[in-house]
Design a protein around this motif. Structure first.
Motif, mmCIF file in Angstrom:
data_model
loop_
_atom_site.group_PDB
_atom_site.id
_atom_site.type_symbol
_atom_site.label_atom_id
_atom_site.label_comp_id
_atom_site.label_asym_id
_atom_site.label_seq_id
_atom_site.Cartn_x
_atom_site.Cartn_y
_atom_site.Cartn_z
ATOM 1 N N ALA A 135 14.748 5.649 0.878
ATOM 2 C CA ALA A 135 13.449 6.265 0.834
ATOM 3 C C ALA A 135 11.889 5.937 0.026
ATOM 4 O O ALA A 135 11.084 6.592 0.616
ATOM 5 N N GLU A 136 12.186 5.206 -1.335
ATOM 6 C CA GLU A 136 11.127 4.839 -1.485
ATOM 7 C C GLU A 136 9.820 3.949 -0.931
ATOM 8 O O GLU A 136 9.008 4.296 -0.471
ATOM 9 N N LYS A 172 6.062 2.386 3.644
ATOM 10 C CA LYS A 172 5.332 1.876 4.075
ATOM 11 C C LYS A 172 4.940 3.347 4.955
ATOM 12 O O LYS A 172 3.647 2.991 6.194
ATOM 13 N N ASN A 173 4.839 4.995 5.117
ATOM 14 C CA ASN A 173 4.151 5.380 5.556
ATOM 15 C C ASN A 173 2.773 5.175 5.286
ATOM 16 O O ASN A 173 1.715 5.438 5.911
ATOM 17 N N ALA A 174 2.630 5.302 3.866
ATOM 18 C CA ALA A 174 1.510 5.205 3.152
ATOM 19 C C ALA A 174 0.520 4.047 4.355
ATOM 20 O O ALA A 174 -0.857 3.641 4.816
ATOM 21 N N ASP A 223 7.586 -4.716 10.328
ATOM 22 C CA ASP A 223 7.705 -3.125 9.888
ATOM 23 C C ASP A 223 9.486 -4.317 10.607
ATOM 24 O O ASP A 223 10.263 -3.393 9.601
ATOM 25 N N ALA A 224 10.160 -5.033 11.289
ATOM 26 C CA ALA A 224 11.208 -5.504 11.471
ATOM 27 C C ALA A 224 12.366 -6.229 10.208
ATOM 28 O O ALA A 224 13.029 -5.731 9.462
ATOM 29 N N VAL A 234 0.395 -5.323 -1.144
ATOM 30 C CA VAL A 234 -0.046 -5.256 0.865
ATOM 31 C C VAL A 234 -0.676 -3.957 1.213
ATOM 32 O O VAL A 234 -1.861 -3.634 1.271
ATOM 33 N N LEU A 235 -0.560 -2.577 0.883
ATOM 34 C CA LEU A 235 -0.474 -1.117 0.477
ATOM 35 C C LEU A 235 -2.087 -1.233 0.132
ATOM 36 O O LEU A 235 -3.046 -0.758 0.785
#
Length: 169
Positions: free
Chosen positions: A3-4, A9-11, A103-104, A138-139
């Protein structure tokens, strides 16, 4: 996916969309034209995000794929250049493919997982301890570069990204 990591990843996905959205509708000439005194073009920045961010950090550092990590360390300066003969379509396709591969890697990662490889040639005394910190790094980098692209886009045609809405015109 944890979940974290899913939230991070969504951001990151929103920043990736921002990068692609800010470039949408630019002509080939505008994509290749340096606008700022440092001399990079929008396509060159996209190439940097492909090689030095998506490929380097995910398959290279997190997964430790030796062909990726070694190749990227060796050619870091060249990664801000679009190779002669590479079309803008190819640059965009390469970026999207790098995201798919990244993503993989993330799907099977855990937040506290240590990097499988680290480029001591670049950073002998600095190290990100785990996937969580790498994803935050990275974000941050993607957010910074999407801001650079915002400024360049506004200089090119006056368009601005307001709250994530597509550029007009």
């Amino acid at each position: 996916m944890n979940a974290e990591l899913g939230a991070l990843k969504n951001a990151l996905d929103r920043q990736r969309e921002h990068v692609l959205g800010v470039l949408k509708g630019l002509s080939e000439e505008d994509l290749r034209r340096p606008v700022l005194p440092s001399g990079w073009s929008c396509l060159a920045l996209l190439r940097h995000l492909t090689l030095d961010v998506e490929r380097f950090w995910f398959p290279g550092v997190i997964a430790g794929e030796p062909d990726v990590a070694g190749q990227l360390v060796a050619g870091a300066e060249a990664h801000w250049c679009v190779p002669e003969g590479m079309s803008s379509g190819e640059v965009f396709a390469d970026y999207r493919a790098a995201i798919t591969r990244a993503d993989a890697v993330l799907v099977v990662a855990e937040p506290a997982q240590e990097p499988a490889a680290w480029p001591v040639e670049i950073w002998p005394t600095w190290r990100l301890p785990d996937v969580r910190h790498i994803l935050i790094h990275v974000l941050t980098e993607d957010a910074c570069h999407s801001g650079h692209l915002d400024a360049v886009r506004e200089l090119i045609d006056g368009s601005t990204w307001l709250g994530g809405h597509p550029y007009a015109g």
